[in-house]
Every structure is written in C-alpha cells, then in structure tokens.
Design an enzyme around this catalytic site. Structure first.
Site, mmCIF file in Angstrom:
data_model
loop_
_atom_site.group_PDB
_atom_site.id
_atom_site.type_symbol
_atom_site.label_atom_id
_atom_site.label_comp_id
_atom_site.label_asym_id
_atom_site.label_seq_id
_atom_site.Cartn_x
_atom_site.Cartn_y
_atom_site.Cartn_z
ATOM 1 C CB CYS A 123 -0.888 0.048 1.252
ATOM 2 S SG CYS A 123 -2.023 -1.332 1.408
ATOM 3 N N GLY B 141 0.229 0.585 -5.033
ATOM 4 C CA GLY B 141 -0.991 -0.217 -4.966
ATOM 5 C C GLY B 141 -1.986 0.237 -6.001
ATOM 6 C CG ASN C 57 2.958 0.230 3.304
ATOM 7 O OD1 ASN C 57 2.749 -0.832 2.735
ATOM 8 N ND2 ASN C 57 4.125 0.844 3.250
ATOM 9 N N GLY C 58 1.586 -2.427 5.059
ATOM 10 C CA GLY C 58 2.358 -3.491 5.692
ATOM 11 C C GLY C 58 1.509 -4.658 6.136
ATOM 12 C CB CYS D 263 11.800 -3.100 3.165
ATOM 13 S SG CYS D 263 11.522 -4.095 1.675
ATOM 14 C CE1 TYR E 77 9.407 -3.850 -9.950
ATOM 15 C CE2 TYR E 77 8.076 -3.947 -7.965
ATOM 16 C CZ TYR E 77 8.176 -3.981 -9.342
ATOM 17 O OH TYR E 77 7.059 -4.130 -10.105
ATOM 18 C CB SER F 279 11.854 -0.294 -11.053
ATOM 19 O OG SER F 279 11.654 -1.594 -11.584
ATOM 20 C CG ASP G 66 14.106 -6.926 -14.925
ATOM 21 O OD1 ASP G 66 13.724 -5.861 -14.398
ATOM 22 O OD2 ASP G 66 13.321 -7.840 -15.248
ATOM 23 C CG ASP G 67 13.711 -4.394 -10.839
ATOM 24 O OD1 ASP G 67 13.153 -5.447 -10.497
ATOM 25 O OD2 ASP G 67 13.133 -3.483 -11.456
ATOM 26 C CB CYS H 217 8.553 -10.667 1.473
ATOM 27 S SG CYS H 217 8.401 -9.267 2.606
ATOM 28 C CB CYS I 174 14.218 -6.512 6.439
ATOM 29 S SG CYS I 174 13.377 -8.080 6.076
ATOM 30 C CB CYS J 133 13.155 -11.455 -0.446
ATOM 31 S SG CYS J 133 13.998 -9.877 -0.744
#
Length: 560
Positions: free
Chosen positions: A31, A58, A133-134, A294, A300, A349, A411-412, A448, A546, A549
């Site tokens: 979000c 979002g 958000n989260g 994060c 990204y 991105s 690419d990312d 994640c 963090c 991933c």
C-alpha cells in the site's frame, strides 16, 4: 491480484477485477498511505494528487476520508486506480480539516471493495479513520484474542485488527466519555497507539485521524517507509505571514507532488502527532537497536525520485548498476562479427541501474522497450486474441535500436521468470543478435512476510533452479546477478555517517497506562509453526536492513 479474485475473473464471476498475467510475475508492495492536517486547504484534493504520486504502491483499490470541524467523517473508496475512482463529483463532498488517503494492493485479505481503505470506526471518543501499509506478523493471534474478547470483524485485513486495538482503552486506563461523540475530552490517543505498538509485531506504517489530530506511526524496526513534509500556508491572523501545515506520506515523491517540502523520515517506533498547534513527536515503542529497513524499497518498490534515508532512489539504483558492471562486465562476444553492444533496461524501475551499468562499462545506453503503463489496469476485458499477445500488451520493442545488436538487458529482479522470458523472446523477435541478462540485485530465494507479495518457495525460480537452469529457461545467452555484498555496498555508499538533526518541536510525553504493557503470549506450538512457516531463521538485523527475500534471515516471526 489475490488468488481468489483471479479465479473468479477466469470463471467470469467478477467483473471488477483487472487481470494481467505478466504483472503477477512482479513483487507487489502492499500500500501507499498519506495524511494531511490543513484547515486552510482543500485537503481531499491535495490527498488525491498525493495518492496519484503513490499509485505505484498499490493499484487494486483506493480511498480518501476527511474529518471536518463538526466532527463528521466523509469517506469515498473504490476499486481501481485513483484516476478511475475519483471525480470532481465525489471529491466535492469530502470536506474537512484533515484527510487520509490510501492506495492498496492486497497481501492480507482479498481484493474486494470491503477491504478497501480508509477504515472508519466509531469509538467512545469519536470516529477514527485509519490507513495502513504493511502486514502484522502476529495477525492471527491478535485476531483470536479479540474474538475471544467478544469483538466482531467485518473485514478480512490487518487494518481492522489495528482499529479494534486502538478503539479499546489500554488496560488500567479509565477515560470518561464527553457524551457528545466529539472526542473533545482527553482520549489520550498516544497511550492507545503505544499500547497497540506493544501488542502488534510486524511491518507497518499508519496514518490515522482522530477528532482533533492526525497521527503517523511507524513500526519499531522501520521496515515500511514513512516520512514527514510541510506545506506553507497563509496565516488566518496575518495573510502576509505563512505557517507550516504538516503531511505524512509513504514516500517523499508525494510531498513533492503537492508542492510541499520534505522534512525527515518518521523514526522507527515513533508517533507523530499533527494538529492545530503544529507537530509533536512521541516514542511509542523503543526502537530496535538496529533497524531493519526493507532493502527491496531500494531495489524495486520506491519511486526513483523519492528519498530513503536521505538518499535519492535513482542514485542508489544507478550505483547498483555500476557495481553490477564491475562484478559482471559486458560479455565476450559469441560471434566473430563486429557487432555493436548496447545496454537497455526494463522500464521503469530498472532504467537507473541500466544507466549505471552503461556508465561503468563504457557501453552505449539506449532505450529498447516502451511500456504501455496503463493498459494492464483497464477493466475492459481483452478478447482471446489480445490475451494471447501476452507481454506485447505491456511492452513494445524499439526495433531500430535493437536490430542487429548485442543486447545487455538490465532488470532489477527475477521472481518467477515468466516476464523476463517473454521479454527476451520479444527483444529477439525485434532482431537482437545476442541477449545477455544482468540483474541489479541478488537472486530472490525466499518469500516475504513483511507486507510484500513475493510469491512462495514453489513459485520462486531462483529457489528451484541453478543459475544455468534459470538462464536456459529464460532463453538468454548469459545471466549474472549482483552479489548481496555488492547490493549492500551500493545501498550504504550514499548514507550520511550521522543522521540529520531532528527538527525542533514541542514535545509532551503521553500518560502511561497504570499497568505494564505486555506482548501477547504465544504457545510453544505457535512458535514452532512460525519457524516452519518461515522456512528460514529469525535473526536480528546487523546492517540496518531486512533482506530476508535474499538471505532467509527474517527480523520477525509470523503466525499467519
């Protein structure tokens, strides 16, 4: 798109869900949130434009709620993009002194209008509007605890858990009702928010409206981003003098869009209060010794013109591209012919990283793909013929830039591998002689659980295939990733050694509950299920980020 909604769509049972198979191959941010307190301004209109700036966070649903001087809340939500949901007609009734706005992608709860935010709840001290958000990683245990206390739920998302925790008085705190529903009495929202923060584990940033103030809240690890900005407006007492009115946003790009000025980030564990008197700051929960921002925001999610940790995202991604070129230089030609090599990026991105790679390697940078940015968000269902076009609906190759050349494609990230496989086929059909893929982040190996839809182990191609197998699957001549060490070097290279000095604000400490605050008790079985669910380790951050991933080192356990 939530799995349930995709199935409904494919069965023809849901006309309110847009479908893009290629988009499901990309990680999704949950979000974007925004809040403003400015009695002198049209807060709903400002929130609208801020939400447009946060649209990338979002695209499933969005909403705006306002609080007026008569303590009435006005709210409008809908499915789709901000420009699709809001018009002059439905913005006009959204009057008030403050507003909160939300753009949603579902990672907890289905993609339905019922789960759209803001969420409004009536409490003993007036109505409260919340946007989030989260993810709460203790959502299941908290929901069960509230259900056992007799609390009912109408939504299938974390935000209602948050709302119910805020609506209840903290243990030991007795607060009288003013009797008029205005919340004019001292409800001590700071203590309520602190109590929620002590109970809830997870990655979250919140904006919430109470009858007399706007609050911004960030989790104690700082996992999800949140920042503060200001708009200077003429004073009511003296129009020749300006006063600051404050805003809260997921990203600084929203502050820039509305003509505001960026102040700073909300600190981990901090509560920001904004009201008629300006801005106050409280510590709602002791921040972690080392934060866990994060790192995928840098890779990204965040817009390239946003600031994180006072670093411009575009600059960080460009450094990632430069580091990638050092670690994985341009390929040795497979063909004896004198073929020109160019660097292109996957919009949008990956473009800064492509620029950085070209700069460091000395190769020419060019645009090779044009993105049809909005075609995948239409609610007009494509015909079978158009659906079969797949990636062509989303990207068009610039044939004259590609034909007869050796391509280094930047690419990312690669999540499932379907999108980049289709892109390589598309670029090759445009006449590319060779295609060498370079990824400006390490392989995504783990899901994640901190507010991002990052697929499962079974769906992650990097977890299930070797480097060569991934390369063969996507159809490239070569494939290389940025190392974890290289990514962290690029992220940290631009950080200031000392944090910028905090702004001067008037601060008062909230009243403490008379009983100590405790976290929910979890059984040994629950803790065991957390470990099994994660398929990784619970490890405190040591570098301030963090990166679970990539590494499977999760800063928090989960119970959902």
């Amino acid at each position: 798109m939530a799995k349930d909604d995709m199935e409904l769509y494919l069965n023809g049972e849901n006309e309110n869900v847009c479908f893009d198979e290629d988009e499901m191959d990309e990680p999704k941010e949950k979000c974007g949130v925004f809040g403003i307190f400015a009695p002198e301004l049209d807060v709903s209109r400002i929130t609208f434009f801020a939400m447009v700036a946060l649209q990338h966070r979002g695209q499933e649903s969005c909403g705006i709620a306002t609080y007026d001087s008569n303590y009435s809340v006005h709210v409008e939500t809908g499915m789709g993009l901000v420009n699709q949901v809001f018009t002059e007609t439905n913005l006009k009734p959204l009057k008030g002194r403050m507003a909160v706005g939300h753009t949603r992608y579902s990672t907890a709860g289905k993609s339905t209008i019922n789960n759209a935010q803001p969420v409004i709840v009536q409490t003993l001290h007036g109505q409260v509007g919340i946007v989030q958000n989260g993810n709460l990683t203790t959502a299941r245990s908290l929901r069960n605890e509230l259900l056992q206390a007799g609390v009912g739920f109408f939504k299938d998302s974390d935000v209602e858990i948050i709302t119910q925790l805020l609506a209840a008085n903290p243990p030991g705190v007795q607060q009288p009702d003013s009797g008029n529903g205005s919340g004019a009495n001292k409800a001590n929202w700071e203590s309520r928010i602190s109590y929620f923060m002590s109970k809830a584990e997870g990655a979250y940033s919140l904006c919430l409206m109470t009858p007399n103030a706007l609050y911004g809240v960030r989790d104690y690890l700082g996992l999800r981003p949140l920042c503060i900005g200001a708009i200077d407006v003429p004073s009511k007492d003296d129009p020749n003098v300006t006063i600051p009115r404050y805003v809260i946003a997921s990203e600084s790009c929203a502050i820039n869009t509305i003509g505001g000025r960026y102040i700073r980030e909300v600190r981990p564990g901090e509560i920001i209060k904004i009201d008629e008197n300006g801005m106050d700051s409280f510590m709602g929960r002791k921040p972690a010794d080392v934060s866990a921002h994060c790192v995928f925001e840098y890779v990204y999610f965040a817009r390239p013109d946003s600031l994180l940790e006072d670093q411009l995202i575009h600059s960080v991604r460009q450094r990632m591209g430069e580091q990638l070129a050092r670690e994985s230089p341009p390929p040795t030609p497979n063909s004896p012919q004198d073929i020109e090599t160019i660097v292109i990026g996957v919009p949008d991105s990956s473009l800064p990283a492509a620029i950085g790679y070209a700069k460091q390697s000395g190769l020419a940078y060019s645009e090779g793909l044009t993105k049809n940015r909005y075609i995948h968000r239409t609610f007009i269902q494509p015909t079978d013929h158009l659906r079969q076009q797949g990636i062509k609906l989303k990207f068009n190759p610039l044939t004259e830039n590609i034909k007869g050349k050796r391509i280094v494609l930047i690419d990312d990230s690669i999540v499932r591998g379907n999108t980049i496989k289709a892109l390589i086929k598309l670029i090759r059909s445009a006449g590319a002689v060779e295609i060498h893929v370079r990824i400006s982040s390490p392989p995504v190996l783990h899901p994640c659980y901190m507010g991002i839809d990052m697929a499962t182990h079974e769906q992650l191609i990097g977890y299930n295939k070797s480097l060569k197998e991934v390369c063969d699957y996507i159809g490239a001549e070569s494939l290389q990733y940025l190392t974890y060490e290289g990514m962290m070097k690029a992220v940290q290279a631009g950080k200031k050694k000392t944090q910028s000095a905090p702004i001067t604000i008037q601060t008062e400490q909230p009243s403490e509950p008379s009983q100590p605050i405790t976290s929910p008790t979890l059984s040994a079985d629950t803790n065991q299920s957390m470990q099994t669910c994660l398929n990784g380790t619970i490890k405190k951050s040591t570098d301030g980020y963090c990166s679970a991933c990539f590494t499977a080192d999760y800063p928090l356990a989960v119970d959902f």
